[in-house]
Design a protein around this motif. Structure first.
Motif, PDB file in Angstrom:
ATOM      1  N   SER A   1       7.105  23.922   0.238  1.00  0.00           N
ATOM      2  CA  SER A   1       8.189  24.889   0.036  1.00  0.00           C
ATOM      3  C   SER A   1       8.465  25.762   1.260  1.00  0.00           C
ATOM      4  N   LEU A   2       9.751  25.931   1.580  1.00  0.00           N
ATOM      5  CA  LEU A   2      10.159  26.860   2.629  1.00  0.00           C
ATOM      6  C   LEU A   2       9.879  28.286   2.160  1.00  0.00           C
ATOM      7  N   LYS A   3       9.330  29.097   3.086  1.00  0.00           N
ATOM      8  CA  LYS A   3       8.948  30.467   2.752  1.00  0.00           C
ATOM      9  C   LYS A   3       9.436  31.414   3.848  1.00  0.00           C
ATOM     10  N   GLY A   4       9.369  32.703   3.578  1.00  0.00           N
ATOM     11  CA  GLY A   4       9.753  33.672   4.601  1.00  0.00           C
ATOM     12  C   GLY A   4      11.196  33.482   5.034  1.00  0.00           C
ATOM     13  N   GLN A   5      11.405  33.248   6.336  1.00  0.00           N
ATOM     14  CA  GLN A   5      12.752  33.036   6.866  1.00  0.00           C
ATOM     15  C   GLN A   5      13.263  31.610   6.614  1.00  0.00           C
TER      16      GLN A   5
ATOM     17  N   GLU B   1       0.851  -1.188   0.000  1.00  0.00           N
ATOM     18  CA  GLU B   1       0.000   0.000   0.000  1.00  0.00           C
ATOM     19  C   GLU B   1       0.885   1.236   0.000  1.00  0.00           C
ATOM     20  N   LEU B   2       0.562   2.183  -0.874  1.00  0.00           N
ATOM     21  CA  LEU B   2       1.366   3.394  -1.018  1.00  0.00           C
ATOM     22  C   LEU B   2       0.464   4.622  -1.075  1.00  0.00           C
ATOM     23  N   VAL B   3       1.061   5.776  -0.800  1.00  0.00           N
ATOM     24  CA  VAL B   3       0.383   7.065  -0.992  1.00  0.00           C
ATOM     25  C   VAL B   3       1.263   7.907  -1.902  1.00  0.00           C
ATOM     26  N   LEU B   4       0.677   8.411  -2.984  1.00  0.00           N
ATOM     27  CA  LEU B   4       1.369   9.262  -3.945  1.00  0.00           C
ATOM     28  C   LEU B   4       0.856  10.692  -3.788  1.00  0.00           C
ATOM     29  N   ILE B   5       1.772  11.610  -3.495  1.00  0.00           N
ATOM     30  CA  ILE B   5       1.439  13.029  -3.359  1.00  0.00           C
ATOM     31  C   ILE B   5       2.070  13.772  -4.526  1.00  0.00           C
ATOM     32  N   GLU B   6       1.277  14.540  -5.262  1.00  0.00           N
ATOM     33  CA  GLU B   6       1.775  15.288  -6.419  1.00  0.00           C
ATOM     34  C   GLU B   6       1.503  16.773  -6.244  1.00  0.00           C
ATOM     35  N   GLY B   7       2.393  17.592  -6.803  1.00  0.00           N
ATOM     36  CA  GLY B   7       2.166  19.023  -6.688  1.00  0.00           C
ATOM     37  C   GLY B   7       3.220  19.846  -7.377  1.00  0.00           C
ATOM     38  N   ILE B   8       3.358  21.101  -6.930  1.00  0.00           N
ATOM     39  CA  ILE B   8       4.219  22.065  -7.613  1.00  0.00           C
ATOM     40  C   ILE B   8       5.136  22.770  -6.618  1.00  0.00           C
ATOM     41  N   TRP B   9       5.551  22.075  -5.550  1.00  0.00           N
ATOM     42  CA  TRP B   9       6.432  22.685  -4.567  1.00  0.00           C
ATOM     43  C   TRP B   9       7.826  22.906  -5.143  1.00  0.00           C
ATOM     44  N   GLY B  10       8.622  23.720  -4.456  1.00  0.00           N
ATOM     45  CA  GLY B  10       9.963  24.042  -4.921  1.00  0.00           C
ATOM     46  C   GLY B  10      10.997  23.021  -4.495  1.00  0.00           C
ATOM     47  N   ASP B  11      12.269  23.367  -4.688  1.00  0.00           N
ATOM     48  CA  ASP B  11      13.352  22.440  -4.356  1.00  0.00           C
ATOM     49  C   ASP B  11      13.689  22.456  -2.867  1.00  0.00           C
ATOM     50  N   GLU B  12      13.435  23.570  -2.181  1.00  0.00           N
ATOM     51  CA  GLU B  12      13.667  23.654  -0.737  1.00  0.00           C
ATOM     52  C   GLU B  12      12.348  23.394  -0.017  1.00  0.00           C
ATOM     53  N   ILE B  13      12.260  22.241   0.643  1.00  0.00           N
ATOM     54  CA  ILE B  13      11.017  21.893   1.326  1.00  0.00           C
ATOM     55  C   ILE B  13      11.315  21.478   2.762  1.00  0.00           C
ATOM     56  N   GLY B  14      10.255  21.371   3.563  1.00  0.00           N
ATOM     57  CA  GLY B  14      10.386  20.906   4.936  1.00  0.00           C
ATOM     58  C   GLY B  14      10.518  19.392   4.989  1.00  0.00           C
ATOM     59  N   GLY B  15      10.187  18.823   6.123  1.00  0.00           N
ATOM     60  CA  GLY B  15      10.301  17.382   6.308  1.00  0.00           C
ATOM     61  C   GLY B  15       8.995  16.664   6.027  1.00  0.00           C
ATOM     62  N   SER B  16       9.078  15.343   5.974  1.00  0.00           N
ATOM     63  CA  SER B  16       7.898  14.515   5.729  1.00  0.00           C
ATOM     64  C   SER B  16       8.185  13.110   6.244  1.00  0.00           C
ATOM     65  N   ALA B  17       7.150  12.404   6.681  1.00  0.00           N
ATOM     66  CA  ALA B  17       7.334  11.030   7.152  1.00  0.00           C
ATOM     67  C   ALA B  17       5.980  10.404   7.435  1.00  0.00           C
ATOM     68  N   VAL B  18       5.965   9.083   7.455  1.00  0.00           N
ATOM     69  CA  VAL B  18       4.827   8.338   7.986  1.00  0.00           C
ATOM     70  C   VAL B  18       4.917   8.429   9.510  1.00  0.00           C
ATOM     71  N   PHE B  19       3.799   8.652  10.198  1.00  0.00           N
ATOM     72  CA  PHE B  19       3.844   8.785  11.648  1.00  0.00           C
ATOM     73  C   PHE B  19       2.700   8.033  12.314  1.00  0.00           C
ATOM     74  N   ASN B  20       2.895   7.726  13.583  1.00  0.00           N
ATOM     75  CA  ASN B  20       1.860   7.150  14.443  1.00  0.00           C
ATOM     76  C   ASN B  20       1.726   8.013  15.678  1.00  0.00           C
ATOM     77  N   MET B  21       0.514   8.148  16.192  1.00  0.00           N
ATOM     78  CA  MET B  21       0.298   8.952  17.386  1.00  0.00           C
ATOM     79  C   MET B  21      -0.764   8.299  18.256  1.00  0.00           C
TER      80      MET B  21
END
Length: 211
Positions: A184-188, A83-103
Motif C-alpha cells: 500500500s502507498l502511504k504518506g505522500q 512454477e508460480l509464487v502466490l502472495i497473499e495479504g491485506i494491502w489496499g487498492d493503491e499499491i506500488g509496482g511488482s515484477a519478476v526480476f533478474n540481477m
C-alpha cells in the motif's frame, strides 16, 4: 529490515503480506486454490498455464502476474511444468509496482541514490519508498543493506523493508532471480525509488496519525 524465510511464513506485525506460497503444477495438470486473505498476487516464474478466476480465464506465460481479490482460482498447466509464487495479504487498492526480476554483477557499478560508505558489485542505488517492499529471492545470493545493517541472503529468503527505511542491494554473489513486491502507498504516496538528496527525508507523519 527483517530477513525472513519463504518456507516459514512468519512476517512482522506491520507487514501487509501475510503468506507466500511456491506452487508447482505438473504438465497437463490442474490445481484449485482457495486463498486465505483478502488480496493476492500470482506470479508465473516458469512455464505456461491458464488461470480461471470466478469464471474468467486467460493464458499466463513466464513473468506474467495476476492481482485479484476474487475467491476461487483454478490453474491449468499446458504441456509445460509451471512454477508460480502466490502472495497473499491485506494491502489496499493503491499499491506500488511488482515484477519478476533478474540481477547480475555489473562491470561498472554505480550508486545514483543517497551516499553510502560501502562498495557494490551492481548498478543499483540506496533509496527509500512510500510503501513497504519485499524482495523474494528464488535463486542466487548477495548482500543487502538496510539502515546501515548488512544482511547476507540466498535463495529462499525474503527481504522485507518497511516504508521510509533506506535499503540497498549492494552485492550480487550469484545471479539473482526473484520478485520485488510493493504494498500500500502511504504518506505522500510517491512511486519508485526516493532519495533524500532529491525528494527530502521520508515523511513518516502517517504513522503518528495511526496512533
Amino acid at each position: 529490515m527483517p530477513l525472513l524465510k519463504i518456507s516459514e511464513n512468519k512476517f512482522p506485525e506491520w507487514s501487509e503480506v501475510k503468506k507466500i506460497s511456491q506452487l508447482t503444477i505438473e504438465s497437463n495438470s490442474a490445481s484449485e486454490i482457495t486463498k486465505s486473505f483478502s488480496k493476492y498476487a500470482l506470479f508465473v516464474i516458469s512455464g505456461e498455464c491458464s488461470i480461471r478466476v470466478n469464471g474468467d480465464e486467460r493464458v499466463f506465460e513466464e513473468n506474467d502476474s495476476l492481482f485479484s481479490d476474487k475467491q476461487n482460482i483454478t490453474i491449468k498447466s499446458s504441456n509445460h511444468r509451471t512454477e508460480l509464487v502466490l502472495i497473499e495479504g491485506i494491502w489496499g487498492d493503491e499499491i506500488g509496482g511488482s515484477a519478476v526480476f533478474n540481477m547480475s554483477k555489473h562491470s561498472t557499478p554505480r550508486n545514483i541514490g543517497d551516499p553510502v560508505d560501502y562498495s557494490r558489485t551492481n548498478d543499483f542505488d540506496n533509496h527509500y519508498h512510500d510503501f513497504d517492499e519485499y524482495w523474494i529471492i528464488l535463486k542466487g545470493s548477495g548482500l543487502a543493506v538496510s539502515e546501515g545493517v548488512k544482511y547476507k541472503f540466498t535463495g529462499g529468503d525474503i527481504i522485507a523493508t518497511r516504508m521510509g527505511d533506506h535499503h540497498d542491494l549492494s552485492e550480487v554473489h550469484e545471479d539473482i532471480h526473484g520478485i520485488y513486491f510493493e504494498t500500500s502507498l502511504k504518506g505522500q504516496k510517491r512511486l519508485g525509488h526516493l532519495w533524500e538528496h532529491t525528494h527530502g527525508k521520508p515523511d513518516l507523519s502517517y504513522m503518528e496519525n495511526k496512533k
